[in-house]
Scaffold this active site. Structure first.
Site, PDB file in Angstrom:
ATOM      1  N   SER A 189      -9.038   7.832  -3.632  1.00 28.62           N
ATOM      2  CA  SER A 189     -10.357   8.451  -3.790  1.00 28.62           C
ATOM      3  C   SER A 189     -10.278   9.972  -3.860  1.00 28.62           C
ATOM      4  O   SER A 189     -11.274  10.624  -4.182  1.00 28.62           O
ATOM      5  CB  SER A 189     -11.288   8.027  -2.649  1.00 28.62           C
ATOM      6  OG  SER A 189     -10.889   8.612  -1.423  1.00 28.62           O
ATOM      7  N   ASP A 249       0.025   5.037   0.843  1.00 25.87           N
ATOM      8  CA  ASP A 249      -0.162   5.960   1.967  1.00 25.87           C
ATOM      9  C   ASP A 249      -0.285   5.184   3.271  1.00 25.87           C
ATOM     10  O   ASP A 249      -1.166   4.334   3.410  1.00 25.87           O
ATOM     11  CB  ASP A 249      -1.406   6.824   1.744  1.00 25.87           C
ATOM     12  CG  ASP A 249      -1.325   7.641   0.460  1.00 25.87           C
ATOM     13  OD1 ASP A 249      -0.199   7.949   0.026  1.00 25.87           O
ATOM     14  OD2 ASP A 249      -2.389   7.969  -0.102  1.00 25.87           O
ATOM     15  N   ASP A 281       0.870  -1.157   0.000  1.00 25.48           N
ATOM     16  CA  ASP A 281       0.000   0.000   0.000  1.00 25.48           C
ATOM     17  C   ASP A 281       0.919   1.222   0.000  1.00 25.48           C
ATOM     18  O   ASP A 281       2.060   1.138   0.455  1.00 25.48           O
ATOM     19  CB  ASP A 281      -0.899  -0.024   1.239  1.00 25.48           C
ATOM     20  CG  ASP A 281      -1.791   1.200   1.325  1.00 25.48           C
ATOM     21  OD1 ASP A 281      -2.389   1.578   0.299  1.00 25.48           O
ATOM     22  OD2 ASP A 281      -1.879   1.766   2.422  1.00 25.48           O
TER      23      ASP A 281
END
Length: 178
Positions: A61, A18, A16
């Protein structure tokens, strides 16, 4: 999945972004906001040297919410790759999901199959690269990262921050194929 001969296949580390490679300070769309996790480049270099593919897979997002564009995100990823390369670390590929059903930007307002906890990004990377399941793993800072890995048949390791290289060293010891 790719049907490459097993000798060409190698394990992969799905990271991942962040909260693992860089601090998660909320909607990280520009390089001026990136704060690298301690020893991030060293951890990635360790994975490179051990023969792993290294991939980022990241929900973004902020695109759907209008905080930054996909173009700005791609510029950021290119910069991150160059910064890591300058320290001898290599990212093989990156997948990101810019979609979110609660966003505000047309074209991104869906619960896309790439959005974690779904395994779409991992599956896509495995279709494009000769990844060997055995020895591969996911490192994330949220349960949704771990769930995405599990849905793809991979073990997941929850990273709470700190020295990424020390964490990667421990994960490699636990997952190495003997």
């Amino acid at each position: 999945m790719m049907n490459a001969p097993s000798k060409l296949q190698k394990p992969a580390a799905f990271l991942d972004r962040d909260g693992v490679v860089n601090y998660d300070d909320g909607y990280m769309g520009t390089k001026d906001r990136i704060r690298w996790m301690p020893n991030a480049a060293k951890a990635i270099r360790r994975l490179n040297d051990a023969g792993y593919f290294v991939f980022f897979f990241t929900n973004q997002s902020g695109v759907a919410r209008g905080f930054f564009t996909e173009g700005e995100l791609q510029v950021l990823h290119a910069w991150m790759r160059e910064e890591l390369k300058a320290q001898g670390a290599h990212i093989d590929d990156i997948r990101y999901c810019p979609h979110h059903p609660d966003g505000t930007v047309a074209g991104y307002l869906e619960d896309h199959h790439w959005r974690k906890p779904l395994p779409g990004m991992i599956h896509d990377l495995m279709q494009h690269w000769p990844v060997r399941h055995e020895g591969s793993f996911v490192i994330g800072d949220r349960q949704s990262d771990i769930e995405a890995g599990r849905a793809a048949g991979l073990p997941g390791f929850l990273f709470a921050g700190g020295d990424l290289d020390a964490f990667v060293t421990e994960v490699m010891a636990q997952t190495s194929v003997r």
